[in-house]
Design a protein around this motif. Structure first.
Motif, PDB file in Angstrom:
ATOM      1  N   ALA A 168      52.511  71.264  38.336  1.00  0.00           N
ATOM      2  CA  ALA A 168      51.210  71.530  37.868  1.00  0.00           C
ATOM      3  C   ALA A 168      49.934  70.700  39.228  1.00  0.00           C
ATOM      4  N   LYS A 169      50.016  70.146  39.558  1.00  0.00           N
ATOM      5  CA  LYS A 169      49.168  69.576  41.033  1.00  0.00           C
ATOM      6  C   LYS A 169      49.272  70.481  42.015  1.00  0.00           C
ATOM      7  N   ALA A 170      49.629  71.166  42.181  1.00  0.00           N
ATOM      8  CA  ALA A 170      49.098  72.392  42.918  1.00  0.00           C
ATOM      9  C   ALA A 170      48.306  74.008  42.160  1.00  0.00           C
ATOM     10  N   ARG A 171      48.658  73.951  41.299  1.00  0.00           N
ATOM     11  CA  ARG A 171      48.242  74.316  40.123  1.00  0.00           C
ATOM     12  C   ARG A 171      46.598  74.350  39.923  1.00  0.00           C
ATOM     13  N   GLU A 172      46.527  72.580  39.371  1.00  0.00           N
ATOM     14  CA  GLU A 172      45.194  71.758  39.894  1.00  0.00           C
ATOM     15  C   GLU A 172      44.357  72.600  40.776  1.00  0.00           C
ATOM     16  N   ARG A 173      45.195  72.003  42.617  1.00  0.00           N
ATOM     17  CA  ARG A 173      45.039  72.133  43.863  1.00  0.00           C
ATOM     18  C   ARG A 173      44.138  74.174  43.966  1.00  0.00           C
ATOM     19  N   ALA A 174      45.130  74.575  43.555  1.00  0.00           N
ATOM     20  CA  ALA A 174      45.165  76.254  43.797  1.00  0.00           C
ATOM     21  C   ALA A 174      43.819  75.950  43.395  1.00  0.00           C
ATOM     22  N   GLU A 175      42.959  75.849  41.344  1.00  0.00           N
ATOM     23  CA  GLU A 175      41.761  76.303  40.918  1.00  0.00           C
ATOM     24  C   GLU A 175      40.584  75.870  41.620  1.00  0.00           C
ATOM     25  N   GLU A 176      41.006  74.338  42.382  1.00  0.00           N
ATOM     26  CA  GLU A 176      40.087  73.738  43.117  1.00  0.00           C
ATOM     27  C   GLU A 176      39.780  74.495  44.036  1.00  0.00           C
ATOM     28  N   ILE A 177      40.269  74.972  44.784  1.00  0.00           N
ATOM     29  CA  ILE A 177      41.036  76.083  45.889  1.00  0.00           C
ATOM     30  C   ILE A 177      40.002  77.474  45.806  1.00  0.00           C
ATOM     31  N   ARG A 178      40.120  78.129  44.610  1.00  0.00           N
ATOM     32  CA  ARG A 178      39.625  78.984  44.116  1.00  0.00           C
ATOM     33  C   ARG A 178      37.990  78.562  43.801  1.00  0.00           C
ATOM     34  N   THR A 179      37.412  77.488  42.544  1.00  0.00           N
ATOM     35  CA  THR A 179      35.893  77.366  42.252  1.00  0.00           C
ATOM     36  C   THR A 179      35.157  77.352  43.262  1.00  0.00           C
ATOM     37  N   GLU A 180      36.074  76.106  44.975  1.00  0.00           N
ATOM     38  CA  GLU A 180      34.876  76.635  46.245  1.00  0.00           C
ATOM     39  C   GLU A 180      34.921  77.502  46.955  1.00  0.00           C
ATOM     40  N   ALA A 181      36.336  78.513  46.831  1.00  0.00           N
ATOM     41  CA  ALA A 181      36.076  80.191  47.768  1.00  0.00           C
ATOM     42  C   ALA A 181      34.533  80.772  46.508  1.00  0.00           C
ATOM     43  N   GLU A 182      35.358  80.458  45.401  1.00  0.00           N
ATOM     44  CA  GLU A 182      34.430  81.043  44.828  1.00  0.00           C
ATOM     45  C   GLU A 182      32.667  80.710  45.227  1.00  0.00           C
TER      46      GLU A 182
END
Length: 110
Positions: free
Chosen positions: A33-47
């Motif tokens: 769950a934490k990895a998915r949250e972090r992945a979403e944060e990274i994706r949002t930052e990249a966008e």
């Protein structure tokens, strides 16, 4: 060791193993769950970074286009001015030439 005690220790060990497995599964689920949250944060930052980069590049391109447009307009104005100057310089020559042609026509008719 008597059999009932061995059996009890086996049951106890199995229960402890079940707890360890359950805890490991909980830990795994939390990490996922934490990895998915972090992945979403990274994706949002990249966008966001990509959007900002796109906007900066677009602004740079607009500035380049504006500068080129200004340069072309200035160049065109200079060429227009040079043509107008050459035309003004030739007015007397052209006028003289037209008058000469007219006089030749008039003399030819008489």
């Amino acid at each position: 060791m008597p059999r009932p005690q061995v059996l009890e220790r086996i049951k106890s060990a199995e229960a402890e193993a079940d707890e360890i497995v359950a805890q490991a599964e909980n830990d795994r689920d939390e990490r996922i769950a934490k990895a998915r949250e972090r992945a979403e944060e990274i994706r949002t930052e990249a966008e966001q970074e990509a959007q900002e980069l796109k906007e900066r590049r677009l602004e740079d391109a607009r500035e380049e286009i504006d500068a080129e447009c200004e340069r072309v307009l200035e160049d065109g104005e200079q060429k227009r001015e040079a043509l107008a100057e050459r035309a003004r310089d030739r007015v007397d020559d052209v006028t003289d030439h037209v008058v000469d042609l007219f006089q030749e026509d008039v003399h030819a008719q008489t």
